[in-house]
Design a protein around this motif. Structure first.
Motif, PDB file in Angstrom:
ATOM      1  N   MET A 163       6.971   3.867   8.427  1.00 23.55           N
ATOM      2  CA  MET A 163       7.750   4.686   7.499  1.00 23.55           C
ATOM      3  C   MET A 163       6.857   5.788   6.929  1.00 23.55           C
ATOM      4  N   PRO A 164       7.401   7.016   6.791  1.00 27.77           N
ATOM      5  CA  PRO A 164       6.613   8.105   6.198  1.00 27.77           C
ATOM      6  C   PRO A 164       6.321   7.824   4.732  1.00 27.77           C
ATOM      7  N   PRO A 165       5.227   8.366   4.198  1.00 26.11           N
ATOM      8  CA  PRO A 165       4.910   8.154   2.781  1.00 26.11           C
ATOM      9  C   PRO A 165       6.054   8.627   1.892  1.00 26.11           C
ATOM     10  N   ILE A 166       6.245   7.935   0.798  1.00 24.56           N
ATOM     11  CA  ILE A 166       7.320   8.276  -0.138  1.00 24.56           C
ATOM     12  C   ILE A 166       6.841   9.350  -1.103  1.00 24.56           C
ATOM     13  N   ALA A 167       7.667  10.370  -1.292  1.00 27.64           N
ATOM     14  CA  ALA A 167       7.336  11.443  -2.237  1.00 27.64           C
ATOM     15  C   ALA A 167       7.819  11.015  -3.627  1.00 27.64           C
ATOM     16  N   PHE A 168       7.048  10.145  -4.265  1.00 34.11           N
ATOM     17  CA  PHE A 168       7.474   9.585  -5.549  1.00 34.11           C
ATOM     18  C   PHE A 168       7.724  10.678  -6.589  1.00 34.11           C
ATOM     19  N   GLU A 169       6.858  11.718  -6.591  1.00 31.99           N
ATOM     20  CA  GLU A 169       7.005  12.781  -7.585  1.00 31.99           C
ATOM     21  C   GLU A 169       8.318  13.532  -7.427  1.00 31.99           C
ATOM     22  N   ARG A 170       8.813  13.617  -6.207  1.00 29.88           N
ATOM     23  CA  ARG A 170      10.063  14.327  -5.963  1.00 29.88           C
ATOM     24  C   ARG A 170      11.284  13.441  -6.189  1.00 29.88           C
ATOM     25  N   GLU A 171      11.131  12.160  -5.935  1.00 28.92           N
ATOM     26  CA  GLU A 171      12.267  11.245  -6.002  1.00 28.92           C
ATOM     27  C   GLU A 171      12.573  10.745  -7.415  1.00 28.92           C
ATOM     28  N   LEU A 172      11.596  10.833  -8.316  1.00 28.47           N
ATOM     29  CA  LEU A 172      11.735  10.237  -9.647  1.00 28.47           C
ATOM     30  C   LEU A 172      11.512  11.270 -10.743  1.00 28.47           C
ATOM     31  N   ASN A 173      12.135  11.050 -11.901  1.00 28.11           N
ATOM     32  CA  ASN A 173      11.808  11.911 -13.031  1.00 28.11           C
ATOM     33  C   ASN A 173      10.477  11.438 -13.638  1.00 28.11           C
ATOM     34  N   GLU A 174       9.969  12.174 -14.601  1.00 31.63           N
ATOM     35  CA  GLU A 174       8.637  11.886 -15.141  1.00 31.63           C
ATOM     36  C   GLU A 174       8.569  10.494 -15.779  1.00 31.63           C
ATOM     37  N   GLU A 175       9.628  10.104 -16.484  1.00 30.97           N
ATOM     38  CA  GLU A 175       9.634   8.783 -17.129  1.00 30.97           C
ATOM     39  C   GLU A 175       9.615   7.676 -16.091  1.00 30.97           C
ATOM     40  N   GLN A 176      10.462   7.804 -15.079  1.00 32.84           N
ATOM     41  CA  GLN A 176      10.527   6.796 -14.025  1.00 32.84           C
ATOM     42  C   GLN A 176       9.219   6.727 -13.253  1.00 32.84           C
ATOM     43  N   LEU A 177       8.641   7.881 -12.943  1.00 32.99           N
ATOM     44  CA  LEU A 177       7.393   7.924 -12.179  1.00 32.99           C
ATOM     45  C   LEU A 177       6.268   7.223 -12.925  1.00 32.99           C
ATOM     46  N   ALA A 178       6.180   7.472 -14.221  1.00 32.92           N
ATOM     47  CA  ALA A 178       5.118   6.835 -15.011  1.00 32.92           C
ATOM     48  C   ALA A 178       5.271   5.316 -14.984  1.00 32.92           C
ATOM     49  N   ALA A 179       6.499   4.829 -15.077  1.00 30.20           N
ATOM     50  CA  ALA A 179       6.738   3.387 -15.059  1.00 30.20           C
ATOM     51  C   ALA A 179       6.453   2.800 -13.683  1.00 30.20           C
ATOM     52  N   VAL A 180       6.876   3.491 -12.640  1.00 35.93           N
ATOM     53  CA  VAL A 180       6.662   3.018 -11.270  1.00 35.93           C
ATOM     54  C   VAL A 180       5.177   2.905 -10.958  1.00 35.93           C
ATOM     55  N   GLN A 181       4.392   3.857 -11.446  1.00 36.42           N
ATOM     56  CA  GLN A 181       2.964   3.891 -11.156  1.00 36.42           C
ATOM     57  C   GLN A 181       2.141   3.244 -12.279  1.00 36.42           C
ATOM     58  N   ALA A 182       2.764   2.391 -13.054  1.00 30.73           N
ATOM     59  CA  ALA A 182       2.069   1.721 -14.151  1.00 30.73           C
ATOM     60  C   ALA A 182       0.872   0.941 -13.632  1.00 30.73           C
ATOM     61  N   PRO A 183      -0.184   0.847 -14.425  1.00 29.22           N
ATOM     62  CA  PRO A 183      -1.366   0.090 -14.003  1.00 29.22           C
ATOM     63  C   PRO A 183      -1.086  -1.404 -13.959  1.00 29.22           C
ATOM     64  N   ASP A 184      -1.989  -2.142 -13.354  1.00 31.26           N
ATOM     65  CA  ASP A 184      -1.876  -3.593 -13.359  1.00 31.26           C
ATOM     66  C   ASP A 184      -1.923  -4.106 -14.792  1.00 31.26           C
ATOM     67  N   GLY A 185      -1.430  -5.315 -14.977  1.00 29.40           N
ATOM     68  CA  GLY A 185      -1.380  -5.899 -16.304  1.00 29.40           C
ATOM     69  C   GLY A 185       0.049  -5.968 -16.791  1.00 29.40           C
ATOM     70  N   PRO A 186       0.269  -6.441 -18.018  1.00 30.41           N
ATOM     71  CA  PRO A 186       1.624  -6.562 -18.547  1.00 30.41           C
ATOM     72  C   PRO A 186       2.257  -5.213 -18.827  1.00 30.41           C
ATOM     73  N   VAL A 187       3.493  -5.037 -18.378  1.00 28.61           N
ATOM     74  CA  VAL A 187       4.224  -3.777 -18.527  1.00 28.61           C
ATOM     75  C   VAL A 187       5.622  -4.077 -19.052  1.00 28.61           C
ATOM     76  N   LEU A 188       6.028  -3.351 -20.065  1.00 29.56           N
ATOM     77  CA  LEU A 188       7.380  -3.454 -20.603  1.00 29.56           C
ATOM     78  C   LEU A 188       8.063  -2.107 -20.448  1.00 29.56           C
ATOM     79  N   ILE A 189       9.196  -2.102 -19.738  1.00 31.88           N
ATOM     80  CA  ILE A 189       9.975  -0.875 -19.548  1.00 31.88           C
ATOM     81  C   ILE A 189      11.262  -1.016 -20.336  1.00 31.88           C
ATOM     82  N   ILE A 190      11.426  -0.183 -21.356  1.00 32.32           N
ATOM     83  CA  ILE A 190      12.666  -0.148 -22.123  1.00 32.32           C
ATOM     84  C   ILE A 190      13.586   0.844 -21.430  1.00 32.32           C
ATOM     85  N   ALA A 191      14.623   0.327 -20.804  1.00 27.57           N
ATOM     86  CA  ALA A 191      15.495   1.149 -19.963  1.00 27.57           C
ATOM     87  C   ALA A 191      16.916   1.079 -20.480  1.00 27.57           C
TER      88      ALA A 191
END
Length: 321
Positions: free
Chosen positions: A1-29
């Motif tokens: 599969m070709p690489p996913i263009a995450f920056e194009r497919e997601l808005n800034e809020e979604q992108l930040a959550a998708v690329q969150a660092p390891d560890g505990p993450v809470l997404i208020i959606a």
């Protein structure tokens, strides 16, 4: 599969959550902000980083939601995602219990009771004490009491008193019926839906070797609709994610409406305290509602000290100009 263009497919809020660092993450959606899209792309992000899908666990509240997310993830990263464990809490607990039922004294071929089966068994349990009649709660009412007690890890007599205390009912009789019901299930090598969760947690608490196996296996745990988790579900997830601590939960405390069936909104509110170092993301760009609706919603949730503060922004045009 070709690489996913995450920056194009997601808005800034979604992108930040998708690329969150390891560890505990809470997404208020909030509703309409792309929660499912974000979770799906999070799975794709992990796979593209080289994470083995078999080490990812995705927990949802409906089989439909699980299938939708897995299908979307497969369309993004291909068949490699097929090894990911995804499904409802009940499904995942059942999957583990089938492998280790003997550790709790069950046969691996145990039966899962549907509502009709459970209703008949409770009726038979009440009949043993000659309690079947118009003055004693119906089986469905008793099952709701038993279920709430199980989901809250609370004594049956306490829940019965809260739910039935205004009626001419001896709470001790309710407790006797519940004990007889439990005995009958054991004799039949059967579990009801609540037992799947209760025994799933019991398996981890009483058998460290089994817990360690799954705790090591699942490097990442993702939970959808976290505001609807009950005490048992939250404890099960906490136990499972305690080694790697790569727990990402998505939810909206404002949408927690299932307390009547055991959901505890405090699970999501207390998440940052239970998991020090939690990174919190908020999805506030709404694609579903017009500005007028969001203006009312923002006014309703503003300033509530027992909620995560958020301000919803509309992408749609005003309904009236």
């Amino acid at each position: 599969m070709p690489p996913i263009a995450f920056e194009r497919e997601l808005n800034e809020e979604q992108l930040a959550a998708v690329q969150a660092p390891d560890g505990p993450v809470l997404i208020i959606a909030a509703a309409g902000t792309g929660k499912t899209r974000t979770l799906t792309y999070r799975v794709a992000w992990l796979v593209e980083r080289g994470i083995d899908p078999t080490r990812v666990l995705l927990l949802t509240f409906t089989n439909k939601a699980a299938r939708e997310m897995l299908d979307r993830a497969q369309s993004l990263v291909g068949d490699t995602v097929g090894g990911l464990w995804g499904g409802t809490f009940h499904h995942m607990a059942n999957r583990m219990l089938r492998r280790h039922a003997d550790a709790l004294g069950y046969g691996s071929d145990y039966t899962i009771l549907d509502q009709d089966d459970a209703r008949s068994l409770v009726r038979a349990a009440a009949d043993e004490f000659d309690l079947v009649g118009k003055h004693f709660p119906k089986p469905d009412v008793l099952l709701s009491v038993f279920s709430l007690a199980a989901s809250r890890e609370a004594p049956v007599d306490r829940i019965a008193e809260q739910r039935l205390g205004g009626h001419d009912i001896d709470v001790a009789d309710v407790v006797k019926v519940q004990a007889a019901y439990e005995k009958k299930k054991r004799e039949l090598n059967a579990m009801d839906f609540d037992d799947l969760l209760v025994n799933g947690l019991k398996l981890f608490r009483e058998h460290r070797d089994i817990l360690d196996r799954y705790r090591e296996r699942f490097l990442y745990v993702l939970v959808d609709e976290y505001q609807d988790t009950n005490v048992i579900q939250a404890a099960w997830v906490d136990t499972l994610a305690s080694q790697h601590r790569n727990l990402l939960v998505v939810g909206d405390d404002f949408q927690s409406i299932y307390s009547w069936r055991g959901a505890d909104f405090r699970n999501i509110l207390s998440f940052p305290q239970r998991y020090p170092g939690t990174v919190v993301f908020k999805l506030e760009t709404n694609y579903r509602s017009v500005p007028e609706i969001l203006e009312v919603a923002n006014a309703c949730i503003a300033g509530n000290p027992e909620q995560f503060q958020k301000t919803l922004r509309a992408t749609r045009e005003q309904f009236h100009k």
